[in-house]
Each structure stands twice: as structure tokens, then as C-alpha cells.
Write a protein that holds these residues in place. Structure first.
Motif, PDB file in Angstrom:
ATOM      1  N   PHE A 279       0.826  -1.347  -0.015  1.00 42.01           N
ATOM      2  CA  PHE A 279      -0.075   0.155  -0.123  1.00 42.01           C
ATOM      3  C   PHE A 279       0.810   1.206   0.094  1.00 42.01           C
ATOM      4  O   PHE A 279       0.489   2.432  -0.569  1.00 42.01           O
ATOM      5  N   TYR A 280       2.120   1.205   0.542  1.00 38.10           N
ATOM      6  CA  TYR A 280       2.808   2.245   0.551  1.00 38.10           C
ATOM      7  C   TYR A 280       3.452   2.599  -0.939  1.00 38.10           C
ATOM      8  O   TYR A 280       3.775   3.745  -1.212  1.00 38.10           O
ATOM      9  N   ASP A 281       3.378   1.772  -1.878  1.00 41.17           N
ATOM     10  CA  ASP A 281       3.622   1.933  -3.142  1.00 41.17           C
ATOM     11  C   ASP A 281       2.589   2.721  -3.949  1.00 41.17           C
ATOM     12  O   ASP A 281       2.987   3.230  -4.971  1.00 41.17           O
ATOM     13  N   CYS A 282       1.552   3.233  -3.231  1.00 41.42           N
ATOM     14  CA  CYS A 282       0.447   4.084  -3.859  1.00 41.42           C
ATOM     15  C   CYS A 282       0.885   5.644  -3.411  1.00 41.42           C
ATOM     16  O   CYS A 282       0.361   6.331  -3.917  1.00 41.42           O
ATOM     17  N   LEU A 283       1.816   5.648  -2.710  1.00 46.40           N
ATOM     18  CA  LEU A 283       2.274   6.811  -2.113  1.00 46.40           C
ATOM     19  C   LEU A 283       3.678   7.214  -2.743  1.00 46.40           C
ATOM     20  O   LEU A 283       4.396   6.313  -3.485  1.00 46.40           O
TER      21      LEU A 283
END
Length: 463
Positions: A279-283
């Protein structure tokens, strides 16, 4: 069990309700939001993605479990003790001493207290399920990191859910909270056109050896003093799906392919509570002084992030750090390897409501729909609607049905919501607050006025 099927027009609607997180007397605003969302969406299915139970609520003070396997009520948070006193709730040990000194009848045994907790869990379920049952909509539920803390574990909660009409949680699932909900095609052929997968993402990571357990026990005094800021100080972080669940993600696709007779994976969306690290890869990482940036948690601490709008859908919101596990167990890789999976949606982080596309899959959030826990402003609390079409389930449409849209700008207790939105539990949350332009402007104005007042006072003294 009720069979799910696409409507004659080929549509199927799902509502995701995340983090109700309430005690036996569910907030009326939460119930109203659920009722209005169902009225607006006319869903075919409702999924609850964990933390329906506020396990640390004072109502469960005698049976509270900080971690699974502990003695019920042995390690109660200080903040829960304070809240209990404010609400006039006494712990069993306290009331038992008072009863003995007054020669009153003995207090309940632990077995009796557990029975009382079961009844309170039923009351909680009846509260937030009321609008769902009234509308005759089938529902399914998985579990988060706070549900079990009331003292009733997931397997028992599964049994209680099945007491309510419309519950789709199967008795023969791999584990409580991990199961498939096939959706058949509209033509009545029985072919599975899509599947909703519910996944139990675990609660807290287990200690790996006796030394780490001793270290965690040593940290416990700091935890009870600041249990909200140090919620994971005595643990190894959040949990993850079990190895069996990860294997099941592929095996269930094989089963559905065999059922259809073509051996192909079916289009599928997965729902769970705790997000994986991807989910951090969406940031995207940004400098610490960037307005509205949020600081990462645990393994991502010391880095600041904002949404990457190149991969996120319009209307996405980032309000806090992604509370993922410290370990990446390869769940997203397992989903893509299995085939068919086009999305994974979570709850857990109450202020987040973004949808991003990375690693060939959509990763998204629903924020809290409850009003008894921390979260964003009232108008941003809501329920996520999904609209699928059997001709192309992966081309789904999703949007938030918010309190602001369905009811109004403010809740019935806006002062409390304001404090929940601006709650500071440590240095990280304080810095996050200062990155919010409105908060910074108010503080800067207050400091300026104070500085002016001091100058005027000094000038007056000098005359």
C-alpha cells in the motif's frame, strides 16, 4: 446458504463497512450512516472488514485481552481504566472487594463474566447489523486486531454472527474470516462470474522466542502509561495472513475454475482488515515540510508521504500512515500469481480512503464508518460502494458514500469528532498535525498574537 447472483441487468453492488469499532451500545450516528448508505446504494451484499468490536471498550474491562493467550482482564490499558471510571464501570476485582466488605452476595465467576461479554457482543452485532437485516441484505464479516480483545475470539464471534439472518460466514471455512463468496451469472446457469474473497489478515505479530517475549514484557509499563501512542510497543507489530490463507488464495481459484469447468481463475476482489506493505507503493516520498504529508509508521518511520496521483484514483484521501505489518509475507505476489484477482481493499487506518493501482492490482481503503473511534471529520466518515458488471467485473466503479453526502456536515457530537480528528498521541502525530495548513495557520496566528502581546507589555513597562 444464500447464493449470490448478478442481477438481470448484469449488475452487482457491494458495500464495504470498515472499523465500526464500538461497544454494546452502538452510536446512533453509526447506525444512521449504515441505514442511509443502504438506502442510497440498494446493495446485494455488505462486507464488514474487521474491528467491528471495540475490544478495549470499558464494557469488556473484565475480559479484555491485550494479546491472544493472556489471562482475561490481566493487562487493561490505563486509558480504559480512566474511561471506565468516567462511565461508572467497576472492574470485577474492585466490585468483589466492595461486596465482601458489605457482606453482599459473591460477584460473578470468570465463566459468568465471559457469558456477559458474549451477550454484549450480540448487542453490538445487533446494533450495527440492524439496518442490514431490516433491508434483507446478506452480509459477511472478517476480523481485525481489536475484535478479539473483548475476550471472545474469532471462532466464537463467527458462531454469533451466524445467529443473525443473512450471515454468509460459512461454518466450514479455512479459518474464521477467510472464505469465498462466489457470485453466479445472471442467466441462472450456476456459472461463477466473479467472487468476493474475505481474508483474515491477523491481529498482532507473534513473538519468535523467549528473549523477545521478555523484552516485550519489560516494555509493558510504558505501554499502559501511553497505550494509544505505544499501541504496539510491547509487540512485534501488526499481524499478517497465515501461510494457509496465502496458499488458499490460489487453491480457491483452482476450485472455482473446476466448478466452472474451464479451469480458469474467476475475476475476484479480496477484502481484509490490515493492509500489506505494498500500500505504501501508492504513495510517494516527499520532504518533511510538505503540506499534508504524513509520516510513515514502524518500518517506514522517518519518511514522509503524500498520495501518488499518477497511480491513485480521483477522490482519494490520505489522512494517516499505513499501519501495515513489519513483515511482507508476499500476499500481493500470491494474489497476482493466482490470477483473477483485480483488487484488494482494507480498513484499519481510519482516515485513509484512497484507491491506487500498483503491481497489476488495485489497492484501496474504506475509512471508518463508526463514531465511537478516532477518524476524519464527520463529513468524511463513510462506507465504500462498489458496482460490478458481470461482463467485466474488473472494470468496477467505486466511490465513498459519506456522512456529509448522506446526512449532513456535522454529527450529533461534533466536539468529540473534532478531538478524534486532531488527536495527538506522540511526536509523529504532532508533526503530522503541524503539516496540516489550517492547523499550522491557527497555531502561527496564536503565536503571533502572543508575541505582539508580550511586546506591548514590555513597551508599557518601559514607559
Amino acid at each position: 446458504m444464500t447464493s449470490l447472483r448478478f442481477r438481470e441487468d448484469g449488475s452487482f453492488r457491494v458495500l464495504q463497512m470498515a472499523d465500526v469499532q464500538d461497544g454494546p451500545d452502538v452510536q446512533k450516528d453509526t447506525i444512521r450512516l449504515i441505514r442511509e448508505a443502504i438506502r442510497k446504494a440498494d446493495p446485494d451484499l455488505v462486507v464488514f472488514t474487521g474491528d467491528q468490536i471495540r475490544g478495549y471498550d470499558p464494557a469488556y474491562i473484565d475480559t479484555f485481552l491485550r494479546r491472544r493467550g493472556e489471562e482475561p482482564g490481566a493487562r487493561v490499558r490505563v486509558v480504559t481504566e480512566v474511561e471506565a471510571k468516567l462511565r461508572g464501570i467497576k472492574r470485577h476485582a474492585e466490585s468483589q472487594s466492595a461486596a465482601q466488605s458489605a457482606a453482599q452476595p459473591a460477584e460473578p465467576t470468570m465463566d459468568e463474566l465471559m457469558d456477559q461479554t458474549r451477550d454484549k457482543v450480540r448487542r453490538t452485532f445487533a446494533g450495527f447489523l440492524g439496518p442490514v437485516i431490516e433491508a434483507n441484505v446478506p452480509f459477511a464479516a472478517t476480523y481485525g486486531n481489536h475484535d478479539f480483545q473483548c475476550g471472545i475470539l474469532a471462532d466464537e464471534q463467527d458462531d454469533i454472527y451466524r445467529e443473525f439472518p443473512g450471515c454468509l460466514n460459512p461454518e466450514d471455512s479455512l479459518e474464521p474470516g477467510t472464505f469465498a463468496l462466489p457470485i453466479e451469472s445472471s442467466d441462472g446457469s450456476g456459472r461463477v462470474a466473479m467472487s468476493v474473497m474475505m481474508v483474515n489478515s491477523g491481529d498482532y505479530a507473534a513473538d519468535t522466542d523467549a528473549a523477545s517475549e521478555r523484552e516485550n514484557d519489560a516494555q509493558y509499563p510504558a505501554y499502559v502509561v501511553n497505550s494509544r501512542g505505544l499501541d504496539l510497543a510491547d509487540s512485534d507489530g501488526y499481524g499478517t495472513p497465515t501461510p494457509e490463507a496465502l496458499e488458499w488464495l490460489g487453491a480457491v481459484q483452482d476450485e472455482l475454475g473446476a466448478r466452472n469447468g474451464d479451469g480458469k481463475p474467476v475475476p475476484a476482489i479480496a477484502f481484509q482488515h490490515i493492509p500489506p506493505q505494498e500500500f505504501y507503493d501508492c504513495l510517494k516520498e516527499v520532504p518533511a515540510w510538505t503540506p499534508n504529508a504524513v509520516e510513515g509508521a514502524r518500518s517506514h518511520a522517518g519518511h514522509c508521504y503524500v498520495l501518488n496521483h499518477e497511480v491513485c484514483r480521483p477522490g482519494s484521501r490520505l489522512g494517516e500512515a499505513i499501519g501495515c505489518a513489519d513483515e511482507n509475507v508476499g500476499e500481493v505476489a500470491a494474489l497476482t500469481a493466482a490470477g483473477g484477482y483485480f483488487a484488494l481493499f482494507c480498513g484499519h487506518d481510519h482516515k485513509n480512503a484512497f484507491v491506487g493501482h500498483v503491481h497489476g492490482i488495485d489497492l484501496g481503503y474504506a475509512p471508518t464508518c463508526g463514531f465511537e473511534c478516532y477518524g476524519p471529520k464527520s463529513r468524511y466518515r463513510g462506507i465504500r460502494l462498489f458496482e460490478f458488471h458481470e461482463s467485466n467485473p474488473a472494470g468496477y466503479v467505486t466511490r465513498m458514500l459519506t456522512w456529509g453526502e448522506l446526512v449532513g456536515r456535522y454529527s450529533s457530537n461534533e466536539v468529540r469528532v473534532w478531538f478524534e480528528d486532531h488527536c495527538i498521541t506522540g511526536a509523529i502525530s504532532a508533526r503530522n498535525e503541524l503539516r496540516r495548513p489550517q492547523v499550522f495557520a491557527v497555531l502561527a496566528g496564536a503565536v503571533s498574537l502572543g508575541f505582539v502581546a508580550i511586546i506591548k507589555s514590555l513597551m508599557k513597562s518601559a514607559r
